[in-house]
Design a protein around this motif. Sequence first.
Motif, mmCIF file in Angstrom:
data_model
loop_
_atom_site.group_PDB
_atom_site.id
_atom_site.type_symbol
_atom_site.label_atom_id
_atom_site.label_comp_id
_atom_site.label_asym_id
_atom_site.label_seq_id
_atom_site.Cartn_x
_atom_site.Cartn_y
_atom_site.Cartn_z
ATOM 1 N N HIS A 143 31.404 35.626 42.727
ATOM 2 C CA HIS A 143 30.023 35.722 42.234
ATOM 3 C C HIS A 143 30.324 34.484 41.243
ATOM 4 N N HIS B 167 41.133 39.035 42.747
ATOM 5 C CA HIS B 167 39.665 39.740 42.902
ATOM 6 C C HIS B 167 39.603 40.644 43.995
ATOM 7 N N ASP C 129 34.302 38.441 38.669
ATOM 8 C CA ASP C 129 32.853 38.694 39.001
ATOM 9 C C ASP C 129 32.353 39.122 37.581
ATOM 10 N N HIS D 35 36.461 43.824 43.548
ATOM 11 C CA HIS D 35 35.568 43.064 44.502
ATOM 12 C C HIS D 35 34.538 44.223 45.510
ATOM 13 N N HIS E 72 33.837 47.274 45.114
ATOM 14 C CA HIS E 72 32.841 48.224 44.368
ATOM 15 C C HIS E 72 32.715 49.666 44.686
ATOM 16 N N HIS F 209 29.401 41.786 36.487
ATOM 17 C CA HIS F 209 28.217 41.302 37.111
ATOM 18 C C HIS F 209 27.211 41.079 36.029
ATOM 19 N N ASP G 265 34.470 43.534 37.871
ATOM 20 C CA ASP G 265 33.313 43.301 38.449
ATOM 21 C C ASP G 265 32.330 43.828 37.231
HETATM 22 FE FE LIG Z 1 31.850 42.165 42.520
#
Ligand SMILES: [Fe+2]
Length: 408
Positions: free
Chosen positions: A255, A319, A224, A339, A341, A193, A191
């Motif tokens: 995402h 994920h 992600d 995923h 967080h 991002h 993640d």
């Molecule tokens: Fe995420």
Amino acid sequence: LIDLILFGLVWFGHACIWTVITNILYSRPYHKPTLKITRLMIAILIFIIPPALSVGIVDYLIGSSLSTPPETRSLLCLKFSEIFSTIFLSMSHFLLGAYAIFSIIIGWICFPWLTIQRRRRKLPECCLESTYTIDVAKELGYIPAESEGKRARYARYRWNELFIVDFTTLHVHLKDLPPAWEGLSILHLSDLHFIGTPSKPFYTWVMDRCMSDGVPDLICVTGDLVDSMTHHRWIIPILGKLRWNDFAFGILGNHDWERTPDHCRRRYRRLKFHEIGNRWEQVIVRGEPMIVIGHEGPWFRPTPDLQDCPSGFRLCLSHTPDNIRWAQRNQIQLMLAGHNHGGQIRIPFFGSMFVPSWYSRRYDQGTFLEGSTLLHVNRGLGGKAPIRTLCHPQVTRIILHRASGAVA
Ligand SMILES: [Fe+2]
């Protein structure tokens, strides 16, 4: 006063119920516009409907329909209206009453009980964990965020822990591990991002730090990567800083699915990552076979087909941790996920609230032993919403050991 207290008790339970429903809906493969509308409707349901009910809107509406002068209605209509109103009133009172009791049970019995159980949960016996924490903004000497905009503003709030990274080392003792893999290290990232905040120097600093802690044998990235239509361009300069001894594997997350999945996959391959998608692959690590499985579901389909997959040590990159039951059914020894967080905004004592998972808060972060599958859920490095409280970004280094006792 008693009415007010009762109303508060019911409202809290009602909010708990709809938070869990929101979490479950967010775990499903719906696109962003659908989720946005759903979120708005649930917010109305949580914050507007209970006070509206409490000031007697329903009673008012029903009352006003009954107060229509009889001479304006036909006899049949009057009879129907009376019967309907009586049934509706008794039904709605019964249903509202039942829902109020259900809300109190959920909010004041189930929620505290689950919270206490979660706080009492210990790391599985087969694991040993240590963490050191670094404030990357302090190390850089500036806030690694966009210069303006909403995200930049949030990133600069003093209470925000967006740049305080936990570097976790997790020693895991596993049964049937080949002797050659004693001490094998896996760097687990999740993640990231990429969207602008945190900015590129934050990520490059973290990647350099990971390398200065020692080049891992394997790298696993559990999705992600991006959160915009253009930030796939960050993948090569940032992940390109990583080195490994044996293999690097990568999958995508929800995402990436919403944004530029093909660009992300291409960049994984350019970096010499094994971009495994929803497939399995057998690789030879220190002379022993390892089966590495990717699971990008429920966003990317179909689910990995393991019919022809040989037996042996199975490492799964998924994920979402929601695929844990699938992993258990398919004899996965070690599953790495992200995923959730950690919920991002954690409340003292209670922990996470909003977690996009079918299991709601259950697998928000940490390490779990489910049957013979060991699951590690990484809190991730980034997040579309640039807010973290009591929930540091995380990088995990997993060290494998051969089990010598009652362990996984
Ligand atoms: Fe995420």
